[in-house]
Design a protein around this motif. Structure first.
Motif, PDB file in Angstrom:
ATOM      1  N   SER A   1      -6.978   1.571  -1.868  1.00  0.00           N
ATOM      2  CA  SER A   1      -6.773   0.185  -1.503  1.00  0.00           C
ATOM      3  C   SER A   1      -6.579   0.285   0.001  1.00  0.00           C
ATOM      4  CB  SER A   1      -5.749  -0.862  -2.334  1.00  0.00           C
ATOM      5  OG  SER A   1      -4.574  -0.171  -2.020  1.00  0.00           O
ATOM      6  N   GLU A   2      -6.692  -0.984   0.927  1.00  0.00           N
ATOM      7  CA  GLU A   2      -6.472  -1.134   2.217  1.00  0.00           C
ATOM      8  C   GLU A   2      -6.152  -2.564   2.440  1.00  0.00           C
ATOM      9  OE1 GLU A   2     -11.245  -1.431   3.678  1.00  0.00           O
ATOM     10  OE2 GLU A   2     -10.397   0.514   3.152  1.00  0.00           O
ATOM     11  N   GLY A   3      -5.517  -2.735   3.314  1.00  0.00           N
ATOM     12  CA  GLY A   3      -4.824  -4.151   3.998  1.00  0.00           C
ATOM     13  C   GLY A   3      -5.938  -4.905   4.130  1.00  0.00           C
ATOM     14  N   LEU A   4      -5.742  -6.359   4.270  1.00  0.00           N
ATOM     15  CA  LEU A   4      -6.663  -7.078   4.794  1.00  0.00           C
ATOM     16  C   LEU A   4      -5.812  -8.317   5.206  1.00  0.00           C
ATOM     17  CD1 LEU A   4      -9.642  -8.083   3.796  1.00  0.00           C
ATOM     18  CD2 LEU A   4      -8.670  -9.354   1.921  1.00  0.00           C
TER      19      LEU A   4
ATOM     20  N   GLY B   1       0.739  -1.116  -0.003  1.00  0.00           N
ATOM     21  CA  GLY B   1      -0.111  -0.056  -0.121  1.00  0.00           C
ATOM     22  C   GLY B   1       0.824   1.473  -0.184  1.00  0.00           C
TER      23      GLY B   1
END
Lengths: 97, 583
Positions: free
Chosen positions: B348-351, B308
């Motif tokens: 986007s974002e972390g999962l 990211g």
């Protein structure tokens, strides 16, 4: 395969997950201030990376960004992703409904 | 070109152009050419380049009424660099060195940090104990006035700049005359180490406040970042002073390949905007004529994108002002990849399925650290999870724990009353805990009901683990050396994960056996390698530090299986080993 990185991100506005894959083989190239210098010096191409996925949402489609041919199937109720090729870095956008 | 503000997203393709230039070097900037410089950056796909107002030698690269220009500066270099970039739509944050300033050290030795032995200290350089290295300035002296005046001058001279990058933001404990006077005025004792540390922390806070205000004297929304070579986990106060984080982490320069992922997963978790920063150098900053392969810069930048982050590549401009074409061919390769994949970054974002409670964040968030800081448990667990294709965040005590199926407390996480209450609530909601080594140990034994009794730290320098529980998968059927003595536990109502075999004796100068380790006794010790009870699993060795420092492959496989079984259904499982192909 310890060198294989699979890193997931989520793009909610695009209704998709992003599956980043990376593979490299850093080589030992001497030392600097008593720590090893490990340099990525070559690309090693991988093929047929098979991943079972259990993501928060069920995947409806998979695309390929430098991942070769990408196939999504269901095996025994589990979603399986076959990544045809990885040469350094690839992204597989995984869309959901 | 309009200037960038702290509300803008970070640009993904950046260069950090070092220009630390000693006073003996001639003809500074003499051969600078706007078109060559600017066109090279454009060709490489550079969107932003951090340029030097003042370097570690303390010299400025623009006309100044506060500091001194480099004695051999032949042109208004910074102005011309900025103009060349702005004409091409490239952003230009401006760099000033803070705690390293050789000129200030020379002209005002009373501003230098003085250690407890009454001596000046130096840091950095190839070998700071024997070779040349940088003097350190004390922000508790009038140096801070001088520095802030320099920052303000730059902000006013270049009002269209895109940010201020302040480097070497360390405040060491100092017994300079001004710091001693300040200590006395506060009623503190300069012979008391705790008082010295407290005063140093106060001076650093003052430094952060004043330099941020100085940088924003023209524009209140100017991006500002204070670098000290490591994003200290657990100290969220930085978010009040830094508009974003630039994670300095040159994999070949001492940081390694785990420092960036740990830092990035932490930076995202606390809601910061962040960049990765690598270097074009073979080893480390300050090299001329060395080149990391383009494939390496590409792969390092791709790793940043996967976590990211945008990519900032460090370079150092030749004193003549001539930009190095070889460097920008290689940077161009990396930035082409970033440009092609930018659509897979924005929004986007972390999962994550696993939360790693960082030992650094929990135990020691306010210690003043310099680069590159390694906490082996934190980096070991991250190396292992990366190698197992598992998805994780790195957490401090203020994080919401509820998103995670599993929390890992690696090796040495000190659980205090507040954290205990938070973890109890997490367990009550059905979460799982994996503790190792001294994590979760209090003065009177375990703080959690792990199903075992604590019997103290092993007196031995090494012991051996029979990893017999099915959760470890197909581990060796014989005891494996784990390179340290474990925490001794006797299982009560939990389920043992296997037996510890202890050596015949502790290796010492009085008695030893063979090159390294005393072999194990044939009989079990009665202590267990780990235990599980309900939602809690405990491992008696500092397994993540051991994995980072010694790397036993047996441990990788055993922990992959154990953590996989705790997750039950990992987000990603590799079904077979992929095939390498040539070409």
């Amino acid at each position: 395969m310890p060198g294989l990185r699979v890193i997931l991100r989520h793009q909610p506005e695009n209704k998709r997950y992003l599956l980043h894959t990376l593979f490299s083989t850093p080589r030992l190239r001497g030392q600097n201030k008593s720590t090893n210098i490990e340099v990525i010096q070559e690309k090693v191409r991988l093929r047929d990376i098979s991943l079972d996925l259990k993501l928060p949402r069920s995947i409806t489609g998979a695309e390929s960004v430098d991942a070769g041919e990408v196939t999504l199937s269901t095996v025994g109720g589990i979603q399986r992703l076959l990544i045809g090729e990885l040469n350094g870095h690839a992204v597989v956008p995984l869309s959901y409904a | 070109m309009t200037r960038r503000t702290l509300n803008d997203p970070l640009l993904l393709r950046q260069v950090h152009l070092d220009f630390h230039t000693g006073p003996q070097v001639p003809d500074i900037g003499l051969h600078f050419d706007e078109d060559e410089f600017g066109d090279t950056l454009v060709k490489a796909g550079v969107q932003s380049i951090t340029l030097f107002a003042k370097c570690h030698h303390g010299y400025s690269y623009h006309p100044t009424k506060v500091g001194k220009p480099h004695p051999n500066l032949k042109t208004n270099l910074l102005r011309r660099q900025i103009d060349a970039c702005k004409a091409r739509g490239i952003a230009t944050p401006i760099y000033l060195s803070c705690a390293w300033d050789e000129l200030a050290c020379h002209e005002h030795p009373e501003w230098r940090v003085v250690d407890e032995h009454g001596k000046w200290i130096t840091t950095g350089g190839i070998d700071h104990l024997q070779g040349p290295s940088w003097g350190i300035l004390d922000f508790g002296t009038s140096y801070l006035d001088y520095l802030c005046a320099q920052i303000e001058e730059v902000a006013r001279l270049f009002p269209k700049n895109d940010g201020i990058f302040l480097d070497i933001c360390h405040q060491y404990v100092s017994l300079s005359s001004q710091s001693m006077d300040a200590l006395k005025a506060k009623g503190l004792d300069w012979q008391n180490t705790e008082h010295l540390v407290r005063h140093a922390a106060d001076m650093r806070d003052e430094f952060l406040r004043r330099t941020t205000a100085a940088a924003r004297c023209v524009h209140a929304d100017l991006p500002v970042f204070h670098n000290h070579g490591h994003v200290t986990r657990g100290d969220r106060r930085i978010l009040g002073f830094d508009s974003h984080l630039e994670i300095e982490s040159l994999p070949t320069g001492g940081w390694g390949y785990e420092h960036f992922p740990v830092s990035a997963r932490y930076a995202e978790t606390i809601g910061a905007k962040y960049l990765g920063m690598t270097g074009k150098f073979h080893t480390f900053w300050g090299e001329f004529g060395t080149y990391k392969p383009g494939d390496a810069l590409e792969q390092e930048s791709a790793m940043m994108l996967a976590f990211g982050a945008g990519s900032s590549v460090g370079d150092q401009l030749h004193p003549s002002g001539i930009i190095d074409q070889t460097t920008y061919e290689r940077i161009g390769q990396a930035f082409k990849l970033i440009e092609d994949r930018e659509a897979y970054h924005s929004g986007s974002e972390g999962l994550a399925e696993i939360g790693v409670l960082s030992a650094e964040a929990i135990n020691d968030p306010y210690t003043i650290r310099t680069w590159p800081k390694h906490v082996p448990g934190d980096e070991g667990v991250v190396r292992l999870l990366l190698e197992c294709q598992m998805q994780f965040d790195v957490l401090d005590r203020n994080c919401d724990l509820s998103p995670y199926k599993l929390l890992i407390l690696p090796d040495e996480v000190q659980v205090d009353t507040d954290l205990k209450a938070k973890l109890d609530a997490y367990l009550a909601d059905g979460g799982k805990l994996l503790l190792s080594g001294k994590s979760g140990l209090g003065e009177d034994g375990f703080l959690f009901d792990i199903g075992a009794e604590y019997c103290g730290t092993s007196p031995f320098d090494v012991d051996y683990a029979l990893l017999s529980a099915p959760e470890f998968g197909d581990s060796p059927k014989t005891p494996v050396c784990l390179y340290e003595g474990s925490q001794r536990i006797r299982v009560t109502d939990g389920t043992s994960l296997g037996d510890v075999y202890e050596p015949y004796f502790a290796r010492s100068i009085k008695h030893f056996c063979g090159h390294q380790h005393t072999p194990n006794r044939r009989e079990k010790s009665g202590y267990a390698v780990g235990v599980s009870k309900g939602q809690i699993t405990y491992l008696a060795h500092s397994v993540f530090s051991i994995y980072m420092q010694k790397g036993p492959v047996v441990l990788l496989e055993a922990l992959r299986n154990l953590i996989g079984s705790l997750l039950e259904e990992p987000m990603v499982t590799t079904t077979h080993e992929p095939c390498p192909v040539s070409g």
